[in-house]
Design a protein around this motif. Sequence first.
Motif, PDB file in Angstrom:
ATOM      1  N   ASP A 113     -14.151 -35.208 -14.523  1.00 10.88           N
ATOM      2  CA  ASP A 113     -13.387 -34.589 -15.612  1.00 10.88           C
ATOM      3  C   ASP A 113     -12.788 -33.260 -15.169  1.00 10.88           C
ATOM      4  N   GLU A 114     -11.961 -32.708 -16.030  1.00  8.52           N
ATOM      5  CA  GLU A 114     -11.182 -31.513 -15.675  1.00  8.52           C
ATOM      6  C   GLU A 114     -12.075 -30.313 -15.377  1.00  8.52           C
ATOM      7  N   ASP A 115     -13.096 -30.088 -16.214  1.00 11.07           N
ATOM      8  CA  ASP A 115     -13.966 -28.932 -16.013  1.00 11.07           C
ATOM      9  C   ASP A 115     -14.727 -29.035 -14.693  1.00 11.07           C
ATOM     10  N   TYR A 116     -15.251 -30.228 -14.403  1.00  6.69           N
ATOM     11  CA  TYR A 116     -15.987 -30.433 -13.151  1.00  6.69           C
ATOM     12  C   TYR A 116     -15.082 -30.177 -11.950  1.00  6.69           C
TER      13      TYR A 116
END
Length: 300
Positions: free
Chosen positions: A225-228
């Motif tokens: 995902d984007e945060d990771y």
Amino acid sequence: MKLINKVTASMLLAAVAIPASAVAAQPTEAMDPITIEGQLPADLDELPEGPKIKGFITARNGAQMQVMSEDGTNVSVLVAEATKVRSTGGFLGLDKDKLTTDALLSGLPVTVETAQWGGGLVATKVSMKDKDLKTALMIQNGTAQRFDQQDTAIAENAAATEALRGRFGDIDQYNVKSQTSVYFDTGKWALSSSDEVRLCEAAAEADAMDNALLLVVGYTDSVGDEDYNQVLSERRAGRVVNYLQQKCGWAPYRMLTPTGMAESDPAADNETEEGKALNRRVTVNILVSKAVDGMEQAGL
């Protein structure tokens, strides 16, 4: 060789408009405050041993210090009166055994030995190299604008920028002179031995250019995902910055703030395994200001 395009370069330079230095902390997320219950211990020798942290100081706030470790992780530690601060040898009249915590300047590469206390870590000893401390002090004392230690990181960076720009005035744009990319396994940020050689070769190439700066940018593929991916790209960029400074001898004040761009600006198609492998990268861009570059080309 694929150079960053003008749109991407403009975005990156807008985000890192001022160079990081041995004095000025590279912008990071605000430190989570450490709650101190009671007084910091006067004797640290009896405390349980904590981990040894090798990296560079990214922020200072009173008794709290934040260090970015070699894997790109920010670690907060407390600095007590009993914390020993030492360099590898004295210079300019400084005694290596009697440095104070005032020597712990943001951007300074350090090795921190810690102890466990109050659910967190307290520094028992902070070590640094003479040349790094000397550079930090020279920049701090030589800036035209003397800044207070309570100024924001932006104000600190602005002062360091003035020292670096010198006679070249207001430099807002750069030419990309060269680019080196290193690649990573899925979810990893470790460097291979061949990558380490290439990074030092890039640093040597930049060092041969007058007034060259380095811009380090980390990327990921589309997995996760984007945060990771944002955190992963920042860790990759931080790992490369640490190696350039600590192993290749690149001065912190000649480094623009490293940036993580996650999965944006892919170098190849993320629909294939080959493309993903090319996107899991960090690019090291050698930049020279257009003003300086133009003067050199004109033979001035």
